[in-house]
Scaffold this active site. Structure first.
Site: not given
Length: 264
Positions: A13, A16, A19-20, A141, A154
């Site tokens: 997920t 685009t 990291i992904g 993280s 976050y």
């Protein structure tokens, strides 16, 4: 070690960019059938083309769906009913003083960073257990352990990911399914690179000097003393998703350059 994920379907997920995208590229290079995910079809299509160009014989396709919503998760699951590897990478961050964070932001961060992984894991984990093989990885993280005062909302969601991941791992006892978390530190993704370039321009520094100063100022305990690359983070994720990582389960694996000053 040669990681071979041929015959395995991997969903990443938020893949685009950043990291992904590096994770998706790494999984494709290891032979997995990779499913790219992002909010818009245009970005998803561009990401697919990018990996096809970068990786010989890549098996990759895309599904546009906003996983920060229940409806978006349902659409993604409908398009991909089964997955061998689930990388819960979609996430958002935004520095903001605690007193200025409204309820709406808390809810938005929780829906995006936590509930996306909860919903998708709930969909794919039972079948992984039934087939006795699977990998789920949450991209958390170092902020899960060192809650940043500049974005407490976050950090809270990143800590929640660790709790969900460990809880799900307990459900895999005695199977060949694993659930782990990976904890990156400051990473030079596209968005961060723009930020650092702006910082360099504003202070009359080179990009390298600005990046180094940022880490030394805001993450002074870093042993790496620089931003990690997206590939360095992706390397850990590809390993955790592999057959070779069969004895790694319920773990929070740090790729944060030694920022966290603990021995465990």
């Amino acid at each position: 070690m040669k990681i071979d994920l041929s015959g395995k379907t991997a969903l990443v997920t938020g893949s685009t960019a950043g990291i992904g995208h590096a994770i998706a590229r790494g999984l494709a290079a290891a032979g997995a059938d990779v499913v790219i995910n992002g909010r818009t079809k245009a970005k998803v299509d561009a990401a697919v083309v990018s990996i096809v160009r970068a990786v010989a014989n890549a098996k990759v396709r895309g599904v546009a769906a906003d996983v920060s919503t229940a409806a978006g998760c349902e659409a993604l699951i409908a398009a991909l009913p089964q997955a061998d590897i689930l990388i819960n990478n979609a996430g958002i961050f935004e520095p903001k003083p605690f007193a200025d964070i409204p309820d709406e932001d808390w809810s938005r961060f929780f829906e995006t960073n936590v509930m996306s992984g909860v919903r998708l894991s709930r969909a794919y984990l039972p079948d992984m257990l039934k087939r006795n093989w699977g990998r789920i990885v949450f991209i958390s993280s170092e902020s899960a352990l060192n809650i940043p005062t500049e974005m407490i909302h976050y950090g809270t969601t990143k800590t929640a990911q660790l709790a969900v991941s460990r809880g799900l791992a307990e459900m895999t006892r005695g199977t060949a399914v694993t659930v782990n978390s990976v904890l990156p530190g400051p990473t030079m993704s596209e968005g961060v690179e723009v930020f650092v370039k702006d910082l360099a321009k504003a202070n009359g520094l080179s990009v390298e000097e600005a990046a180094s100063n940022f880490v030394k100022t805001f993450r002074p305990t870093s042993l790496l003393q620089r931003f990690a690359s997206v590939e360095e983070v992706a390397n850990m994720v590809v390993y955790v998703a592999s057959k070779e990582a069969s004895a790694t389960n319920g773990a929070a694996l740090r790729v944060e350059g030694g920022i966290v000053q603990t021995i465990a």
